[in-house]
Design an enzyme around this catalytic site. Structure first.
Site, short mmCIF file in Angstrom:
data_model
loop_
_atom_site.label_atom_id
_atom_site.label_comp_id
_atom_site.label_asym_id
_atom_site.label_seq_id
_atom_site.Cartn_x
_atom_site.Cartn_y
_atom_site.Cartn_z
CE LYS A 150 -3.78 -2.71 2.41
NZ LYS A 150 -4.55 -2.70 3.52
CE1 TYR A 208 -9.14 -3.45 1.04
CE2 TYR A 208 -8.49 -1.35 -0.17
CZ TYR A 208 -8.24 -2.39 0.43
OH TYR A 208 -6.99 -2.76 1.02
CG ASN A 219 -3.62 -2.91 7.05
OD1 ASN A 219 -3.40 -2.62 5.79
ND2 ASN A 219 -4.42 -3.71 7.23
CG HIS A 240 -5.06 -6.27 -0.70
ND1 HIS A 240 -6.06 -6.43 0.14
CD2 HIS A 240 -5.11 -6.97 -1.64
CE1 HIS A 240 -6.91 -7.47 -0.70
NE2 HIS A 240 -6.29 -7.64 -1.62
CD GLU A 254 -8.79 -9.05 -4.12
OE1 GLU A 254 -9.31 -8.42 -3.11
OE2 GLU A 254 -7.42 -9.25 -3.78
#
Ligand code: ABT
Ligand code: MG
Length: 148
Positions: free
Chosen positions: A9, A49, A112, A115, A126
């Site tokens: 990310k 998402y 975080n 992913h 995805e």
């Protein structure tokens, strides 16, 4: 062969953790079959998402994920979907075990750093959302000639 979609990310890229994170999957023995540095559009982030559309954190999540470049990757290997999730650790880094990527390198659930697809089916969706077929490489690792 099983494949998963992993993405470092924007916070992981900004913090200079790309090499550290990729190194863990290489060392584990998984095979990198696709990779690109990409700043996601809002449309791409909202699709990615989509399951969280109604959640209170959704707008902030999309702001974050579109805020800078990400390293989008496809990794291949036996059981790679579940194994990568295990290596990544729990969603909230404060609950992630030491030894996991989030447990070792993050402290905030909204930052975080990586992913990973949560199931084989999700991985398929995805991968096709983030990559064109021609951006993926099927290759056979040929180790011996490089180390003798
Ligand atoms: P991703 O790999 O980013 O999908 O995370 P993970 O699958 O571990 O967890 P989920 B539940 O999919 O979280 C998606 C992103 O939403 C953030 N989040 C989640 C919050 O900010 N607050 C919350 O209460 C929850 C449940 C964490 C994830 N990403 N970021 N950044
Ligand atoms: Mg998720």
């Amino acid at each position: 062969m099983e494949r998963t979609f992993l993405a470092i990310k924007p916070d992981g890229v900004q913090r200079g953790l790309v090499g550290e994170i990729i190194g863990r999957f290489e060392a584990k023995g998984f095979k990198l079959v696709g990779m690109k540095l990409i700043t996601a559009s809002r449309e791409l982030a909202e699709q990615h998402y989509g399951v969280h559309k109604e959640r209170p954190f959704f707008a902030g999540l999309v702001d974050f994920i579109t805020s800078g470049p990400m390293v989008a990757m496809v990794w291949e290997g036996n059981g790679v979907v579940a194994s990568a999730r295990k290596m990544i650790g729990a969603t909230n880094p404060l609950n992630s075990e030491p030894g996991t990527i989030r447990g070792d390198l993050a402290v905030n659930v909204g930052r975080n750093i990586i992913h990973g697809s949560d199931a084989v089916e999700t991985a398929r969706d995805e991968i096709s959302l983030w990559f064109k077929e021609e951006e993926l490489s099927a290759w056979t690792p040929c180790l011996t000639p490089w180390i003798v």
